[in-house]
Design a protein around this motif. Structure first.
Motif, PDB file in Angstrom:
ATOM      1  N   LYS A 107       0.656  -1.371  -0.121  1.00 49.66           N
ATOM      2  CA  LYS A 107       0.148  -0.164  -0.161  1.00 49.66           C
ATOM      3  C   LYS A 107       0.949   1.282  -0.151  1.00 49.66           C
ATOM      4  O   LYS A 107       1.778   1.454   0.762  1.00 49.66           O
ATOM      5  N   ASP A 108       0.295   2.127  -0.855  1.00 57.51           N
ATOM      6  CA  ASP A 108       1.170   3.503  -0.924  1.00 57.51           C
ATOM      7  C   ASP A 108       2.606   3.367  -1.063  1.00 57.51           C
ATOM      8  O   ASP A 108       3.129   4.216  -0.330  1.00 57.51           O
ATOM      9  N   MET A 109       3.145   2.581  -1.896  1.00 57.00           N
ATOM     10  CA  MET A 109       4.466   2.541  -2.201  1.00 57.00           C
ATOM     11  C   MET A 109       4.981   3.318  -3.297  1.00 57.00           C
ATOM     12  O   MET A 109       4.101   3.186  -4.538  1.00 57.00           O
ATOM     13  N   LYS A 110       6.019   4.269  -3.357  1.00 56.39           N
ATOM     14  CA  LYS A 110       6.281   4.997  -4.649  1.00 56.39           C
ATOM     15  C   LYS A 110       7.599   4.392  -5.137  1.00 56.39           C
ATOM     16  O   LYS A 110       8.769   4.170  -4.490  1.00 56.39           O
ATOM     17  N   ILE A 111       7.853   3.848  -6.416  1.00 54.95           N
ATOM     18  CA  ILE A 111       8.890   3.283  -6.781  1.00 54.95           C
ATOM     19  C   ILE A 111       9.619   4.365  -7.621  1.00 54.95           C
ATOM     20  O   ILE A 111       8.855   4.868  -8.490  1.00 54.95           O
ATOM     21  N   ILE A 112      10.762   4.801  -7.639  1.00 47.28           N
ATOM     22  CA  ILE A 112      11.377   5.837  -8.218  1.00 47.28           C
ATOM     23  C   ILE A 112      12.550   5.287  -9.285  1.00 47.28           C
ATOM     24  O   ILE A 112      12.993   4.474  -9.371  1.00 47.28           O
ATOM     25  N   GLU A 113      12.254   6.091 -10.209  1.00 49.14           N
ATOM     26  CA  GLU A 113      13.094   5.768 -11.535  1.00 49.14           C
ATOM     27  C   GLU A 113      14.642   6.496 -11.568  1.00 49.14           C
ATOM     28  O   GLU A 113      14.647   7.450 -10.885  1.00 49.14           O
ATOM     29  N   PRO A 114      15.566   5.854 -11.942  1.00 54.00           N
ATOM     30  CA  PRO A 114      15.470   4.749 -12.814  1.00 54.00           C
ATOM     31  C   PRO A 114      15.818   3.544 -12.164  1.00 54.00           C
ATOM     32  O   PRO A 114      16.391   3.556 -11.170  1.00 54.00           O
ATOM     33  N   LYS A 115      15.291   2.431 -12.809  1.00 53.40           N
ATOM     34  CA  LYS A 115      15.636   1.202 -12.157  1.00 53.40           C
ATOM     35  C   LYS A 115      16.922   0.655 -12.654  1.00 53.40           C
ATOM     36  O   LYS A 115      17.036   0.727 -14.041  1.00 53.40           O
ATOM     37  N   VAL A 116      17.834   0.456 -12.022  1.00 56.91           N
ATOM     38  CA  VAL A 116      19.246   0.070 -12.500  1.00 56.91           C
ATOM     39  C   VAL A 116      19.388  -1.324 -12.657  1.00 56.91           C
ATOM     40  O   VAL A 116      19.364  -2.020 -11.544  1.00 56.91           O
ATOM     41  N   SER A 117      20.018  -1.734 -13.568  1.00 54.13           N
ATOM     42  CA  SER A 117      20.260  -3.147 -14.002  1.00 54.13           C
ATOM     43  C   SER A 117      21.473  -3.416 -14.313  1.00 54.13           C
ATOM     44  O   SER A 117      21.905  -2.884 -15.522  1.00 54.13           O
ATOM     45  N   ILE A 118      22.216  -4.311 -13.650  1.00 53.98           N
ATOM     46  CA  ILE A 118      23.734  -4.558 -14.426  1.00 53.98           C
ATOM     47  C   ILE A 118      23.681  -6.247 -14.621  1.00 53.98           C
ATOM     48  O   ILE A 118      22.993  -6.809 -14.281  1.00 53.98           O
ATOM     49  N   LYS A 119      24.446  -6.055 -15.653  1.00 56.60           N
ATOM     50  CA  LYS A 119      24.901  -7.594 -16.128  1.00 56.60           C
ATOM     51  C   LYS A 119      26.208  -8.026 -15.553  1.00 56.60           C
ATOM     52  O   LYS A 119      27.373  -7.479 -15.987  1.00 56.60           O
ATOM     53  N   SER A 120      26.270  -8.804 -14.596  1.00 53.98           N
ATOM     54  CA  SER A 120      27.204  -9.376 -13.781  1.00 53.98           C
ATOM     55  C   SER A 120      28.125  -8.487 -13.103  1.00 53.98           C
ATOM     56  O   SER A 120      28.399  -8.807 -11.833  1.00 53.98           O
ATOM     57  N   SER A 121      28.550  -7.418 -13.528  1.00 51.67           N
ATOM     58  CA  SER A 121      29.085  -6.503 -12.786  1.00 51.67           C
ATOM     59  C   SER A 121      28.854  -4.930 -12.944  1.00 51.67           C
ATOM     60  O   SER A 121      28.400  -4.781 -14.319  1.00 51.67           O
ATOM     61  N   LEU A 122      29.052  -3.988 -12.193  1.00 51.31           N
ATOM     62  CA  LEU A 122      28.849  -2.537 -12.572  1.00 51.31           C
ATOM     63  C   LEU A 122      29.813  -1.962 -13.555  1.00 51.31           C
ATOM     64  O   LEU A 122      31.063  -2.245 -13.298  1.00 51.31           O
ATOM     65  N   LYS A 123      29.396  -1.353 -14.670  1.00 55.33           N
ATOM     66  CA  LYS A 123      30.376  -0.700 -15.400  1.00 55.33           C
ATOM     67  C   LYS A 123      30.345   0.876 -15.476  1.00 55.33           C
ATOM     68  O   LYS A 123      29.400   1.300 -15.097  1.00 55.33           O
ATOM     69  N   ASN A 124      31.448   1.725 -15.842  1.00 55.65           N
ATOM     70  CA  ASN A 124      31.599   2.716 -15.796  1.00 55.65           C
ATOM     71  C   ASN A 124      30.429   3.616 -16.324  1.00 55.65           C
ATOM     72  O   ASN A 124      30.138   4.759 -15.909  1.00 55.65           O
ATOM     73  N   GLU A 125      29.974   3.165 -17.672  1.00 56.63           N
ATOM     74  CA  GLU A 125      28.979   3.601 -18.094  1.00 56.63           C
ATOM     75  C   GLU A 125      27.587   3.929 -17.611  1.00 56.63           C
ATOM     76  O   GLU A 125      26.743   4.561 -17.741  1.00 56.63           O
ATOM     77  N   GLN A 126      27.390   2.978 -16.478  1.00 55.09           N
ATOM     78  CA  GLN A 126      26.339   3.013 -15.675  1.00 55.09           C
ATOM     79  C   GLN A 126      26.229   3.800 -14.728  1.00 55.09           C
ATOM     80  O   GLN A 126      25.434   4.176 -13.763  1.00 55.09           O
TER      81      GLN A 126
END
Length: 399
Positions: free
Chosen positions: A365-384
Motif C-alpha cells: 500500500k502507498d509505495m512509490k517506486i522511483i526511476e531509473p531502475k538500475v540493472s547490471i549484467k554481472s558487474s557494474l560498468k563505468n557507463e552505468q
C-alpha cells in the motif's frame, strides 16, 4: 528468594527475565533476553494482573507469595492469553483455589483451549467499559482486539492512573534491576529492541493499535505497565508518539535503508558504491544491510524506521534471490507501506529480479517506486554510473 519492586504504594512488580532464551516465539533473536512482567495490586482485595512464561515460573511464584505476605489471592486478571503470559494460569488456580479469573468472553474460550480445568465456577466475564472495585481502587476494562490477538484487553486503574497495557508498549530485552524508563537510557539501549518488537509482533495490526491509542487518549494515564520491558512512569508522550508513528506506518526518520543480496560480491559492490554516492550528495542517515547475514526481523524494523528503501539483488533461478524474496514477503505480511523504494538488480544472462521486486512492491500500500531502475549484467560498468547518479538525485529531492 523474592525479586520485586513497588510501582505505586499498592502495586508491586512481580515479574522476571529470561536471559537464556535465544529466540522469542522461536523466531526472533533476542541476544539481550526478554522480560515477563506481572503485577500485584494489594487493596481490600488482592489482584494479580497476568502471569508469566513457564521459563521463570519458580521466581514468579516466589515473588507472588512474598508480595501477598500471607494474604489470599482474590482475583487474577488475564489481559492476554499468549502462552508467555498465561502459562501459569492453571498453577495459580491450583495454589489459590478461591481465586476468581477475570477476562472477556474470548479470553475464556482460549483458556478452555489451553487448559482442561473447570473455569466456569470461578470466571468473571467483563465487557468494554465495565469496572471492578477492589476497595479504594477501581479497575476499568478496555477491549483492545488484535493488539495483537483477538482477546486482548487492557486494564486501567482509575485510582493510581495506571494502564496495564498487555503487549502494547513492550520491548525485547531483559530488565537489569532498573524496571522504570527513567532509570535507563531508552534511546541508547532500548529503542531498537522496542521498534523491532513492535514492527515484527504487532506491526501488521496498525489499525487496531490506532483504535486503542484513541481509547487511551481518553484516559488520564500516569504510568504504563506493559507485559515486556520497562515500565513508563515519565515522558509518556515519547512512547505514545513512537506507537502512533509506527501504527500509522509513517517513516520514523528521513533515512535510506539499503538492503542488498549478493552471491559473489558484485551486487554488494553496487550497493556500496550507491551508498557512497548518497553520502557524497549530502544524505548521511544511511544504513546498509546484507540480507543474507541480517535477521529479517531487523530488516523489517529498519523498513519501518526509514523513509526510503533501496533493494539490490541478483536473479536466481529466474526469480528474486531467495533471502531478498523472504524479506519482501515479510514486508507485505507486516503491512510496510508509505515508503519510497529504489530497485537495483543484477543478472549474468537474465536480469529479471528488478522487475519482480518492483512487482512485489506494487502489491503493498502507498509505495512509490522511483526511476531509473538500475540493472547490471554481472558487474557494474563505468557507463552505468550516470544512472546511479540520476537515482541518487531523485532520492535527494526528498531530503
Amino acid at each position: 528468594m523474592h525479586c520485586t519492586r513497588k510501582v505505586t504504594e499498592d502495586i508491586i512488580w512481580i515479574g522476571g527475565s529470561d536471559r537464556r532464551l535465544a529466540l522469542f516465539e522461536n523466531i526472533f533473536p533476542i541476544p539481550r533476553g526478554v522480560s515477563y512482567n506481572s503485577y500485584l495490586l494489594k487493596d481490600e482485595k488482592t489482584v494479580l494482573l497476568d502471569t508469566v512464561d513457564r521459563s521463570i515460573a519458580g521466581q514468579f511464584l516466589e515473588n507472588l507469595a512474598f508480595a501477598l505476605d500471607g494474604r489470599n489471592l482474590d482475583y487474577m486478571i488475564v489481559n492476554h492469553m499468549e502462552p508467555d503470559h498465561c502459562a501459569l494460569i492453571e498453577e495459580i488456580v491450583r495454589q489459590y483455589p478461591e481465586v476468581k479469573v477475570v477476562g472477556n468472553a474470548k479470553t475464556f474460550g482460549m483458556i478452555q483451549q489451553f487448559y482442561t480445568f473447570d473455569i466456569a465456577e470461578r470466571s468473571v466475564t467483563v465487557k468494554e467499559g465495565e469496572t471492578l472495585n477492589t476497595g479504594k481502587h477501581t479497575l476499568h476494562f478496555v477491549m483492545a482486539p488484535m493488539v495483537h490477538w483477538p482477546e486482548v484487553m487492557v486494564t486501567y486503574d482509575e485510582t493510581d492512573k495506571v494502564l496495564f497495557s498487555a503487549d502494547a508498549f513492550g520491548t525485547f530485552g531483559a530488565l537489569n534491576g532498573n524496571i522504570f524508563n527513567d532509570e535507563i537510557d531508552f534511546d541508547r539501549d532500548w529503542l531498537d529492541d522496542a521498534r523491532r518488537y513492535y514492527t515484527n509482533i504487532v506491526g501488521k495490526y496498525g489499525g487496531p493499535v490506532q483504535t486503542t491509542l484513541k481509547k487511551a487518549a481518553g484516559l488520564d494515564i500516569s504510568i504504563i505497565c506493559p507485559l515486556h520491558g520497562p515500565i513508563w512512569r515519565s515522558n509518556l508522550g515519547y512512547i505514545l508518539d513512537k506507537y502512533n508513528t509506527w501504527s500509522s506506518y509513517e517513516p520514523e526518520e528521513k533515512a535510506v535503508m539499503i538492503a542488498y543480496a549478493s552471491m559473489y560480491g558484485n551486487t554488494e559492490n553496487l550497493a556500496n558504491i550507491f551508498a557512497a554516492k548518497l553520502a557524497e550528495a549530502g544524505i548521511h542517515n544511511i544504513a546498509v544491510y546484507d540480507v543474507s547475514n541480517t535477521h529479517v526481523s531487523t530488516l523489517i524494523s529498519e523498513a519501518f524506521r526509514c523513509s526510503h528503501i533501496v533493494l539490490a539483488a541478483p536473479t536466481y533461478n529466474g526469480n528474486v534471490y531467495p533471502v531478498m524474496e523472504n524479506f519482501l514477503n515479510d514486508m507485505k505480511a507486516l503491512a510496510v507501506q508509505k515508503r519510497t523504494v529504489a530497485v537495483l538488480d543484477n543478472g549474468t544472462w537474465a536480469a529479471t529480479a528488478g522487475k519482480q521486486m518492483a512487482d512485489k512492491i506494487t502489491e503493498m500500500k502507498d509505495m512509490k517506486i522511483i526511476e531509473p531502475k538500475v540493472s547490471i549484467k554481472s558487474s557494474l560498468k563505468n557507463e552505468q554510473l550516470e544512472q546511479l547518479d540520476e537515482l541518487v538525485a531523485e532520492i535527494k529531492k526528498d531530503f
